[in-house]
Write a protein that holds these residues in place. Structure first.
Motif, PDB file in Angstrom:
ATOM      1  N   ASN A   2       0.825  -1.208   0.000  1.00 12.15           N
ATOM      2  CA  ASN A   2       0.000   0.000   0.000  1.00 12.15           C
ATOM      3  C   ASN A   2       0.863   1.265   0.000  1.00 12.15           C
ATOM      4  OD1 ASN A   2       0.799   0.608   2.677  1.00 12.15           O
ATOM      5  ND2 ASN A   2      -0.909  -0.548   3.534  1.00 12.15           N
ATOM      6  N   ASP A   3       0.205   2.419  -0.137  1.00  9.27           N
ATOM      7  CA  ASP A   3       0.926   3.697  -0.221  1.00  9.27           C
ATOM      8  C   ASP A   3       1.811   3.928   0.996  1.00  9.27           C
ATOM      9  OD1 ASP A   3      -0.423   4.069  -2.585  1.00  9.27           O
ATOM     10  OD2 ASP A   3      -1.311   5.984  -2.030  1.00  9.27           O
ATOM     11  N   ILE A   6       4.984   1.899   0.741  1.00 10.03           N
ATOM     12  CA  ILE A   6       5.838   2.439  -0.314  1.00 10.03           C
ATOM     13  C   ILE A   6       6.524   3.711   0.178  1.00 10.03           C
ATOM     14  CG2 ILE A   6       5.873   3.452  -2.632  1.00 10.03           C
ATOM     15  CD1 ILE A   6       3.482   1.580  -3.308  1.00 10.03           C
ATOM     16  N   LEU A  70       6.320   8.482  -6.310  1.00  4.85           N
ATOM     17  CA  LEU A  70       5.320   7.558  -5.761  1.00  4.85           C
ATOM     18  C   LEU A  70       4.421   7.016  -6.873  1.00  4.85           C
ATOM     19  CD1 LEU A  70       3.877   6.181  -3.377  1.00  4.85           C
ATOM     20  CD2 LEU A  70       2.501   8.265  -3.142  1.00  4.85           C
ATOM     21  N   THR A  71       3.955   7.885  -7.754  1.00  8.84           N
ATOM     22  CA  THR A  71       3.069   7.480  -8.849  1.00  8.84           C
ATOM     23  C   THR A  71       3.740   6.453  -9.754  1.00  8.84           C
ATOM     24  OG1 THR A  71       1.964   9.631  -8.806  1.00  8.84           O
ATOM     25  CG2 THR A  71       1.731   8.319 -10.827  1.00  8.84           C
ATOM     26  N   LYS A  74       4.325   3.049  -7.952  1.00 16.02           N
ATOM     27  CA  LYS A  74       3.057   2.314  -7.880  1.00 16.02           C
ATOM     28  C   LYS A  74       2.707   1.688  -9.233  1.00 16.02           C
ATOM     29  CE  LYS A  74      -0.377   4.380  -5.855  1.00 16.02           C
ATOM     30  NZ  LYS A  74      -1.303   5.387  -5.303  1.00 16.02           N
ATOM     31  N   LYS A  75       2.978   2.410 -10.317  1.00 21.28           N
ATOM     32  CA  LYS A  75       2.707   1.892 -11.667  1.00 21.28           C
ATOM     33  C   LYS A  75       3.530   0.619 -11.916  1.00 21.28           C
ATOM     34  CE  LYS A  75       4.747   3.229 -15.558  1.00 21.28           C
ATOM     35  NZ  LYS A  75       5.201   3.992 -16.729  1.00 21.28           N
ATOM     36  N   ALA A  78       2.314  -2.319  -9.718  1.00 17.83           N
ATOM     37  CA  ALA A  78       1.053  -2.870 -10.240  1.00 17.83           C
ATOM     38  C   ALA A  78       1.285  -3.713 -11.490  1.00 17.83           C
ATOM     39  CB  ALA A  78       0.087  -1.730 -10.543  1.00 17.83           C
TER      40      ALA A  78
END
Length: 80
Positions: A2-3, A6, A70-71, A74-75, A78
């Motif tokens: 999760n955020d 991370i 962060l973006t 996360k990419k 995923a």
């Protein structure tokens, strides 16, 4: 992952690489004196190892703020 997990890991990497006490989404490359082009490459390499990802060049040049890092991380997570 999760955020929060991370961000915790990114915070550790920023501390180790740049001497920044805490990773924040608002942090930018311009604000951190030690965050030059060499440190950027070292930071990205640390991120790749820590998250077991391979960052593409196009993404690497955009990863100059906390939010963009962060973006992108996360990419990649995923897409694993």
């Amino acid at each position: 992952m999760n955020d929060e997990q991370i961000i915790k890991k990114l915070s550790d990497l920023f501390n180790e690489t740049l001497g920044v006490d805490e990773f924040e989404l608002s942090i930018t490359m311009d604000e951190v004196a030690r965050w030059d082009s060499l440190k950027h490459i070292q930071l990205l390499s640390s991120i790749e190892k820590a998250f077991e990802i391979e960052i593409q060049f196009e993404d690497a040049i955009e990863m100059i703020t906390g939010k963009s890092i962060l973006t992108k991380v996360k990419k990649y997570i995923a897409g694993k």
